[in-house]
Design a protein around this motif. Structure first.
Motif, mmCIF file in Angstrom:
data_model
loop_
_atom_site.group_PDB
_atom_site.id
_atom_site.type_symbol
_atom_site.label_atom_id
_atom_site.label_comp_id
_atom_site.label_asym_id
_atom_site.label_seq_id
_atom_site.Cartn_x
_atom_site.Cartn_y
_atom_site.Cartn_z
ATOM 1 N N LEU A 122 25.160 -81.400 39.637
ATOM 2 C CA LEU A 122 25.493 -82.815 39.465
ATOM 3 C C LEU A 122 25.146 -83.284 38.058
ATOM 4 O O LEU A 122 25.945 -83.954 37.398
ATOM 5 N N THR B 73 22.094 -88.322 43.903
ATOM 6 C CA THR B 73 21.801 -89.238 45.002
ATOM 7 C C THR B 73 21.723 -88.446 46.304
ATOM 8 O O THR B 73 22.291 -87.346 46.410
ATOM 9 N N LEU C 176 35.101 -88.275 44.038
ATOM 10 C CA LEU C 176 34.387 -88.072 42.778
ATOM 11 C C LEU C 176 34.080 -86.596 42.543
ATOM 12 O O LEU C 176 34.313 -86.067 41.446
ATOM 13 N N LEU C 177 33.574 -85.921 43.557
ATOM 14 C CA LEU C 177 33.233 -84.505 43.410
ATOM 15 C C LEU C 177 34.477 -83.654 43.162
ATOM 16 O O LEU C 177 34.428 -82.674 42.432
ATOM 17 N N SER D 139 31.956 -94.414 51.853
ATOM 18 C CA SER D 139 31.039 -93.808 50.879
ATOM 19 C C SER D 139 31.232 -92.297 50.813
ATOM 20 O O SER D 139 31.213 -91.706 49.730
ATOM 21 N N ASP E 36 34.579 -91.706 49.058
ATOM 22 C CA ASP E 36 34.425 -91.939 47.616
ATOM 23 C C ASP E 36 33.695 -90.778 46.951
ATOM 24 O O ASP E 36 34.058 -90.356 45.847
ATOM 25 N N THR E 37 32.670 -90.260 47.620
ATOM 26 C CA THR E 37 31.919 -89.129 47.071
ATOM 27 C C THR E 37 32.791 -87.883 47.013
ATOM 28 O O THR E 37 32.776 -87.154 46.015
ATOM 29 N N GLN F 273 23.210 -89.148 48.999
ATOM 30 C CA GLN F 273 24.549 -89.060 49.568
ATOM 31 C C GLN F 273 25.338 -87.900 48.942
ATOM 32 O O GLN F 273 25.991 -87.139 49.648
ATOM 33 N N ARG F 274 25.287 -87.790 47.627
ATOM 34 C CA ARG F 274 26.022 -86.716 46.953
ATOM 35 C C ARG F 274 25.487 -85.348 47.352
ATOM 36 O O ARG F 274 26.260 -84.416 47.589
ATOM 37 N N VAL G 246 26.672 -84.591 50.917
ATOM 38 C CA VAL G 246 28.094 -84.237 50.957
ATOM 39 C C VAL G 246 28.272 -82.807 50.444
ATOM 40 O O VAL G 246 29.012 -82.012 51.048
#
Length: 142
Positions: free
Chosen positions: A9, A17, A60-61, A53, A56-57, A19-20, A23
């Motif tokens: 990351l 985070t 982004l990833l 969320s 969205d993650t 969350q990230r 995931v």
């Protein structure tokens, strides 16, 4: 995986985070899962998190090439953490099982079009369709 995920990351300029990380762990634990399946897995791990969320993650990833989004015809989008090797997929027509298939010729982009129209080709996406061994063992559908 946590130390590697943290470094990954940060290398990609993303804040670390919970969350990230959750995931990334979910995608690694269940390759080819749908966003909904991954959201359920993340919720089990860290508790309350909105589906949006997680979506969205995942977006982004995917944009940062940390995971790959695939969407075989007629299927929901699925996600995997095998990136950068331009592998392909095999999908069972009966049960929708999806498995990785190594590059058709062993070199990226695996396949070169006869006429690239002056494009520089850097990736080929191939989906093979068939019947998996488990479904082959079942009686044929009428």
């Amino acid at each position: 995986m946590t130390t590697d995920s943290v470094a990954m990351l940060r290398t990609h300029g993303l804040n670390v985070t919970a969350q990230r990380l959750a995931v990334l762990r979910a995608v690694s634990a269940r390759p080819h899962a749908t966003a909904q399946e991954l959201a359920d897995d993340v919720r089990l791990e860290i508790g309350s998190i909105s589906r949006q969320s997680v979506y969205d993650t995942l977006t982004l990833l995917t944009e940062r090439d940390l995971i790959r989004r695939i969407q075989p015809a007629g299927s929901s989008a699925r996600f995997e953490d095998r990136v950068g090797d331009n592998h392909h997929h095999l999908v069972c027509r009966r049960c929708d099982r999806l498995v990785d298939v190594d590059c058709a010729t062993g070199e990226v982009p695996c396949l070169i079009p006869v006429d690239s129209g002056d494009f520089i080709v850097d990736e080929a996406e191939v989906t093979y369709w068939g019947i998996c061994p488990d479904c082959q063992a079942l009686p044929a559908e009428a």
